[in-house]
Each structure stands twice: as structure tokens, then as C-alpha cells.
Design an enzyme around this catalytic site. Sequence first.
Site, PDB file in Angstrom:
ATOM      1  N   ASP A 102       0.911  -1.252  -0.198  1.00  0.00           N
ATOM      2  CA  ASP A 102      -0.025   0.144   0.023  1.00  0.00           C
ATOM      3  C   ASP A 102       0.906   1.076  -0.116  1.00  0.00           C
ATOM      4  O   ASP A 102       1.844   1.274   0.756  1.00  0.00           O
ATOM      5  CB  ASP A 102      -0.793   0.013   1.329  1.00  0.00           C
ATOM      6  N   GLU A 121      -6.531   3.693  -6.172  1.00  0.00           N
ATOM      7  CA  GLU A 121      -7.588   4.110  -5.514  1.00  0.00           C
ATOM      8  C   GLU A 121      -8.026   5.214  -6.047  1.00  0.00           C
ATOM      9  O   GLU A 121      -7.443   6.337  -5.810  1.00  0.00           O
ATOM     10  CB  GLU A 121      -7.347   3.789  -4.039  1.00  0.00           C
ATOM     11  N   ASP A 181      -3.125   4.747  -2.611  1.00  0.00           N
ATOM     12  CA  ASP A 181      -4.229   5.058  -1.805  1.00  0.00           C
ATOM     13  C   ASP A 181      -4.812   6.583  -2.460  1.00  0.00           C
ATOM     14  O   ASP A 181      -3.808   7.278  -2.836  1.00  0.00           O
ATOM     15  CB  ASP A 181      -3.789   5.403  -0.233  1.00  0.00           C
ATOM     16  N   HIS A 219     -11.289  -3.375   3.178  1.00  0.00           N
ATOM     17  CA  HIS A 219     -11.254  -2.957   4.623  1.00  0.00           C
ATOM     18  C   HIS A 219     -12.114  -1.695   4.627  1.00  0.00           C
ATOM     19  O   HIS A 219     -12.399  -1.177   5.713  1.00  0.00           O
ATOM     20  CB  HIS A 219     -10.105  -2.705   4.978  1.00  0.00           C
ATOM     21  N   ASP A 220     -12.513  -1.100   3.729  1.00  0.00           N
ATOM     22  CA  ASP A 220     -13.464   0.031   3.910  1.00  0.00           C
ATOM     23  C   ASP A 220     -14.927  -0.078   3.372  1.00  0.00           C
ATOM     24  O   ASP A 220     -15.786   0.726   3.315  1.00  0.00           O
ATOM     25  CB  ASP A 220     -12.670   1.219   2.637  1.00  0.00           C
TER      26      ASP A 220
HETATM   27  C1  NOJ Z   1      -8.390   4.954   1.514  1.00  0.00           C
HETATM   28  C2  NOJ Z   1      -8.003   3.845   2.533  1.00  0.00           C
HETATM   29  O1  NOJ Z   1      -8.544   2.588   1.887  1.00  0.00           O
HETATM   30  C3  NOJ Z   1      -8.936   4.047   3.727  1.00  0.00           C
HETATM   31  O2  NOJ Z   1      -8.699   3.144   4.551  1.00  0.00           O
HETATM   32  C4  NOJ Z   1      -8.106   5.449   4.278  1.00  0.00           C
HETATM   33  O3  NOJ Z   1      -9.048   5.751   5.500  1.00  0.00           O
HETATM   34  C5  NOJ Z   1      -8.332   6.427   3.274  1.00  0.00           C
HETATM   35  N1  NOJ Z   1      -8.018   6.244   1.999  1.00  0.00           N
HETATM   36  C6  NOJ Z   1      -7.462   7.530   3.789  1.00  0.00           C
HETATM   37  O4  NOJ Z   1      -6.070   7.218   3.657  1.00  0.00           O
END
Ligand code: NOJ
Length: 561
Positions: free
Chosen positions: A101, A259, A202, A335-336
Site C-alpha cells: 500500500d 484507488e 491510496d 477494508h473500507d
Molecule cells: C483509503 C483507504 O483505503 C482508507 O482506509 C483510508 O482511510 C483513506 N484512504 C485515507 O488514507
Amino acid sequence: MTKENIKWWQKAVVYQIYPRSFQDSNNDGIGDLKGVEQHLDYVKKLGADVIWLNPVYNSPNKDNGYDISDYQSINPEFGDMAQFDHLLAEAHERGLKIVMDLVVNHSSDQHKWFIESRSSKDNDKRDFYIWRDPVDGHEPNNWGSFFSGPAWKFDEKTGQYYLHLFAEGQPDLNWANPKMRETIWNMMNWWVDKGIDGFRMDVISLISKPDGLPDGKVPKGDIYGNSNRAVANGPHVHEYLQEMRNKVLNNADMMTVGEASGVDIENAKEYASNDGKELNMVFQFEHVELDGNPDPALGKWYDQRVSLPKLKENLSKWQYELDGKAWNSLYWNNHDQPRAVSRYGSDKPEFRVVSAKMVGTLLHFMQGTPYIYQGEEIGMTNAYNLGWDDFNDIEILNAREYLVNKDHLIDDDTLLRYVHYKGRDNARTPMQWTAGKNAGFTDGTPWLKMNDNFGEINVEEALADKDSVFYYYQKLIQLRHELPIITTGHYQLLDPEDEEVYTYKRIGDDEELLVINNFTESEQSRDYGVPANAEILISNYPDDQGTTLRPFEAKVYRYKN
Ligand code: NOJ
């Protein structure tokens, strides 16, 4: 694309590991690198090719590792650099790749760069971050943090605000500064030299801020989505990514996935174009934002499912539009996001296994690189047993602070209902390995409460049952490896308005796949005129009943065309 020129990452399946919740090897209640290493054979058995590791770097954990205080270190909670090197070698030994990551839209406020930056206006590192004077005694613009509240924090010491699109402890790096970028390239190359196999980047769509940082044009009261619309796909983002390609990514054969919140199809065609100038693929957000609250002030917080025609329309658009031009990533959860079976299938005991296989089938026969989030392969569900005293996630806690306590937009019970449907902690409860103490995750006290259904849902049980979700996912992966049509075939949606069944074809030169998915608890009848010579490639029921589709039935036919 022909089967001759498929790239390795176009045929690969990625298994995402959230190390904090995967396996604790030293009983401090927190998963760690040794724990990951203990289960490499498990990932191998599943058949995945690549592991994406969520952040394992030093971090004060304001946002569970997404606030990094040293990019070239391992958080002692997880182990040390020697353990990382060992893990990488052990993974490579088994033919598994590791993607790291990369969190460089922002750092932690405890990173030495930020400590220096905030020390004085003329510090060397001042311009590594984004500082602005107050305007009329207020924040420099109307941007909101993704975690509720304003995106600016006033710093007494130098009398200026700094930008943080996420938590206050996550100041945004200033990508307009070439020196800052050079420092990032050096850091990335250091990891490349270690032999890692790629980067998951990210919020990479947010790194270039619009010139002059103008107010976002947003509906009144829209706090949550504000920054996304105002900031995503800034004027220099493609220039920065092309620079990254030249300075870092071309130095090895790596997999890259950005992302990319706020990215639409046209943007994605640039980020993830087949010309290879920027990234291999992006995580787009459209399909996971379809079930947001109709009130923009409440953003993602809601508990109603998206209708099937809407979901089809969106997923199909991405399949049609990127084909031959760019590459898709395929994901239901991470995870989100809440658990796929709870959001798109059914976690009622009688339907959990069959519907987890159905949602897997729908995704794994599409064109793109599929991502499996730890626990998805055993049908782990949302964690309804967690209450306000149990949540750890800053997004959930801030939503309560702002939406309930400060802004009075919603009451506690309603928010809790929404959190049980959408909250990130649903995905972050520890991995369920056994029916024993703490599901075999730790002998200590888990950092986040366990989902209380681990007695029935765990890896041990799944491996002992030949009809488990695990073995079904194993077969999905195996089919992708064996049949090039799953990678190259053209997608065609059937019956876009059908509210119960999602059916599509993959069309190859001399054969087709017909992928049929019943999204309901009830029996459906559908006649797709399946050719007599069709064979069943995979199905979540033991037999084929032709035009009758049982609850959550999924089946894939293969035939010559
Ligand atoms: C995306 C990540 O997947 C998430 O977990 C994080 O809170 C935010 N970006 C900020 O880094």
C-alpha cells in the site's frame, strides 16, 4: 486483447490482507507479519496469485496505518524489517507476489517532514504540505474532510491552516512541489529494489489539487462528498503519474492499482489506459456508492440496497467501456466496505453460503482483475454484534460526532443501523480461523471485537466441507487461470430491466459463457435459450434444473458459438 498478449496481472487474482486483523502471532491482540507468513499456504491453497498488504509502516494509527510517520519502516506492532524481508522471500518461494500500500496523498502529522514543516514558515519542508492563511478569520475554503467536519486545521504556531482531506492527523502532501515528488520517487524505488511486486495507491486521484484551491460547488449541507467533487482528478494528476511511471514504475515489472474515488469512466481510461503510461488499473467507486443516502448531507450512511437494474447498469457500463481500452479492477468489498455477502447476497443462515457463492460468481466472470478481501472466501458477514462501545474506525466515530452530536442531522439509533449496514468495522473484525478462543486469531484480547458468528463461520469448518464457499472460490480462481475467455471475452448484458436475475455473456472467438445469477430468496423462472450442447462450468447447486432458478442460484454455461 488476444490470449497471446495477456499480461500477468490481467490473469491474476489478488487476495487482500488487512494485517491488523489477519493473524496475531505474539498474542498482543494485533495481527502481524509473522501471522501473515503462517497463512501463506492458505492463500496458495485458495489459488490467489498476489497479496495486497494494507499499510504496515510506522504509524500513530489515527486511521489504522493510513497515517504513515515513516515510509521506510515497519510498525513494531507488526514486526520489523527483517520479518518483512522474510515474508517477501517466503511468498516469492511459493510463487506469490506482494503488492504494498502506497499512501502518499498525505502522511501522518507525526512524520518528520510535517514536524519540520509546521515548525516555521521558512522551514525547508514548509512546502511539502499545503498551508494557507485564514480568510476572514476562517478556513481558506469550504472543503470538507472525508471523515466529516472541515478539511482545514488551524496551527497556532505559524498562524496558518493546513489541509487534511482525511483526519487532522493526515496532512496532505504538496504534490506541486517537485522536491517533494523526488523524495517520494526515492522512497518508492527503495521498495522496488527490495523486490516487491507492485503498489496499491491510496486515494491517488486526489494528489493534484485544483489551482487556487477554489470552493467546491456542492449542494448545501453536503459535507461528506464535498472534497471528492472539488478535488478529484486535479489538473496535474496525469502529469504526476506519468512522472512516477518514468522515475519508478518502469524500473520493474510491477502491478499498479490506483484507488480512485471520484473517477468516472472517461477519467479511468486515462489512468488505466492500455498504453501503459500511468497505472494498470483503478479501484473506481461508482458501484459501491449506488446505495448512498439520498440526502447528500448523510453521504454514504444508509441501509437500503441498490436495485438490481441500477447495479447492472453501472457494472455493465464499466465492462463495455473499458474493454480494449483500459483495464478494470473487480471488487465487492475491502477494508473500507461492508461484507459482500451481507450487502449483495443474504447473511441469513439458510442463504449465506449459496448467496456468497452467487456474488462471487457474478464478479469473477467479469473482465478485469478480481480482488478477494480476507474472509470473503469463507463468506464472513457484517458484524451486527458491535455497538458504540466497540467501534474503532475514525470514520464511524466522526460520523457520530458530527452527524448526531454536532449537526443533529440524525439520531444515534438510526446511525447505528446505517453503521451495521455500511460501516468499515464490519470488514475489520478479526479473521475467523477456528471455532476456538477468539476464532484462533489471538490468545490475547483482540484489538477489535470479534464477530460473534465465528463458531459457525471459520476457515477450519470451510476447509472440512467440500461444498464450502472456500472451495467454490478456489474453483472460480482456477477457471480464470485456465480459460482465457474469462480474461479476454467481450461482455454482453442480457435483460437490463430484470429486477431479480443478473445474466450476462462473455463472448469469445469461438465460444461463449452465459453467467446467470438469481439475486433473490425465491425461485425464478428464466429461459435464455441455452444451446443443447452447453456444459455447466460451475454452479452453486448440485444439479441443473434448466429454466428454474433456485434461491440465489448461480450457474455458468459454456458452449461453442
Ligand atoms: C483509503 C483507504 O483505503 C482508507 O482506509 C483510508 O482511510 C483513506 N484512504 C485515507 O488514507
